[in-house]
Design an enzyme around this catalytic site. Structure first.
Site, PDB file in Angstrom:
ATOM      1  N   SER A  15       0.829  -1.213   0.000  1.00 51.67           N
ATOM      2  CA  SER A  15       0.000   0.000   0.000  1.00 51.67           C
ATOM      3  C   SER A  15       0.858   1.254   0.000  1.00 51.67           C
ATOM      4  O   SER A  15       0.522   2.238  -0.661  1.00 51.67           O
ATOM      5  CB  SER A  15      -0.897   0.047   1.238  1.00 51.67           C
ATOM      6  OG  SER A  15      -2.002  -0.775   1.048  1.00 51.67           O
ATOM      7  N   GLU A  28     -10.315   0.852  -2.400  1.00 48.22           N
ATOM      8  CA  GLU A  28     -10.206   0.889  -3.865  1.00 48.22           C
ATOM      9  C   GLU A  28     -11.441   0.280  -4.511  1.00 48.22           C
ATOM     10  O   GLU A  28     -11.346  -0.412  -5.522  1.00 48.22           O
ATOM     11  CB  GLU A  28      -8.962   0.128  -4.339  1.00 48.22           C
ATOM     12  CG  GLU A  28      -7.703   0.542  -3.643  1.00 48.22           C
ATOM     13  CD  GLU A  28      -7.031   1.724  -4.286  1.00 48.22           C
ATOM     14  OE1 GLU A  28      -7.520   2.159  -5.342  1.00 48.22           O
ATOM     15  OE2 GLU A  28      -6.063   2.220  -3.710  1.00 48.22           O
TER      16      GLU A  28
END
Ligand code: FAD
Length: 393
Positions: free
Chosen positions: A92, A372
């Site tokens: 990430s 996301e």
């Protein structure tokens, strides 16, 4: 042979992509894997990590120019896979920097934005974050309340930013935030992107604590109180939601690959543990029910891996559609979380501790299922692509 790569999917990679795999895998094994449980437990990452990842050339590696390595998208995916094999938080850090912050600037920024930020970000000397989600606007970003208004009626007047962003990865680490805000136009509200140096007066980032997932990743709430920005802080090319959505599509591509890494680690740990752990006078790997779990995990890892390579090739050919990205994100994260949950059961009680990786991966994947675009949003995207009917509301 890699025991997880049963279908020899990595034979489909180019020499350059395999070199990226070997470099990142070896860095991760030496420098990241031995410490990750400690970082996860403490809910922190070492301060020098961004610079070290920058030295490896991982930030914005698939972007061209401005100090970026300019590799294939598939090579970038492979790097994401190898990082997430250690922990989703590490992937990430790289995804948000590369795909959300750097890609926003690269795709939608002015030359001045790119020159100012991209070389430093590629080197890991500046960190970026991406602020779209708000406390009351998650899956529905069009409902955002953050606003950017002109300070006066002049066309080249400064902007004044007010509002809040929630769940922002790298938020307290970042030197620059890409912030999406509504602007008033004659036709209503238009969403625009802004390049916000985080030392601008009126910018506050507050770390979100008590997380049970993604502990080796910084998550923050951002607030903007009458934050004044120059007129050229706006990303000139991005108008409407297509700006942030195009950027999210980039980051989802990294997730498609990262999920394979997390699943692979869980499978390998379960395989090894099952061979060593004895119950009823034999290794638990000898029980048919355990073998079924291992076989299903192997299928999950390899199918996800094939999906990632195929979508990587489509992306490198320039034909990958947003609905295909939704397919990949939905399928691979779902496969990974199933592998992680099953692997956790193979490890029994031992599986719940940080001495093993399976529950850490499993908890991280709960976030990956949500961020996301949630699993449901990707289903609706596929549903719309299949039927031509938008069922979002
Ligand atoms: P909601 O949108 O409130 O959804 C709650 C539930 O309702 C979900 O199951 C959802 O699928 C469902 N739902 C909503 N609408 C529908 C519908 N029409 N039909 C069916 N079901 C529906 N955001 C950023 O901008 N930048 C970041 O860097 C970032 N990093 C993050 C890091 C972490 C650790 C986390 C947890 C989140 C991060 N996010 C970030 C935010 C993330 O993208 C959002 O959490 C996500 O988009 C979902 O929004 P929400 O949490 O508000 O859930």
């Amino acid at each position: 042979m890699d025991p997880a790569d049963f279908l020899a999917v990595d034979d489909l990679l180019t020499e350059e992509e395999r070199a990226v795999r070997d470099t990142v895998r070896s860095f991760a094994a030496k420098e990241l894997a031995p410490h990750i449980a400690e970082w996860y437990d403490a809910g922190t990452l070492p301060a020098d990590l961004p610079a070290r990842l920058g030295e490896l050339g991982l930030f914005g590696m698939h972007l061209q120019g401005y100090g970026c390595a300019g590799t294939s998208a598939t090579a970038y995916g492979v790097a994401c896979r190898e990082l997430e094999a250690v922990d989703t938080g590490l992937r990430s850090l790289v995804s948000v920097q590369s795909s959300l912050a750097m890609y926003s600037l690269h795709r939608w920024g002015s030359e001045a934005h790119k020159d100012e930020w991209l070389p430093r970000m590629a080197a890991g000397q500046a960190i970026g974050c991406f602020g779209l989600t708000e406390p009351d606007a998650g899956s529905d970003p069009a409902a955002m309340r953050t606003r950017a208004r002109r300070a006066s009626g002049a066309a080249d007047a400064d902007w004044v930013l007010t509002g809040n962003k929630m769940w922002i990865t790298n938020g307290t680490l970042a030197q620059v935030a890409i912030v999406w805000a509504g602007t008033e136009t004659d036709d209503g509200v238009e969403i625009r992107g802004f390049v916000v140096p985080t030392d601008t007066p009126g910018f506050t980032a507050t770390k979100i604590g008590r997380k049970l997932s993604m502990r080796a990743s910084v998550t923050a709430e951002l607030s903007f109180e009458d934050l004044r920005l120059p007129a050229d802080a706006v990303l000139p090319e991005a108008r409407g939601l297509k700006g942030p959505l195009s950027v999210l599509n980039e980051a989802r591509f990294g997730i498609i690959w990262g999920a394979v890494g997390a699943a692979r680690s869980c499978y390998l740990e379960a395989l090894e543990y099952a061979g060593q752990r004895h119950q009823f006078g034999q290794p638990i790997a000898g029980f048919q029910l355990t073998q079924r779990k291992l076989a299903e995990m192997l299928v999950g890892v390899n199918q996800a891996s094939l999906t990632a390579v195929h979508l990587g090739r489509l992306k490198d050919a320039g034909t990958l559609s947003p609905a295909q990205v939704s397919f990949g994100k939905l399928a691979n994260v779902r496969a990974a979380i199933e592998v992680a949950r099953s692997a956790r059961t193979v490890l029994g009680g031992a599986g719940i501790t940080l001495d093993h990786s399976v529950m850490r991966h499993m908890n991280n994947l709960e976030t990956v299922l949500t961020y996301e675009g949630t699993e449901e949003m990707h289903m609706l995207t596929l549903g719309a692509a299949l039927t031509g009917i938008n069922a979002f509301r």
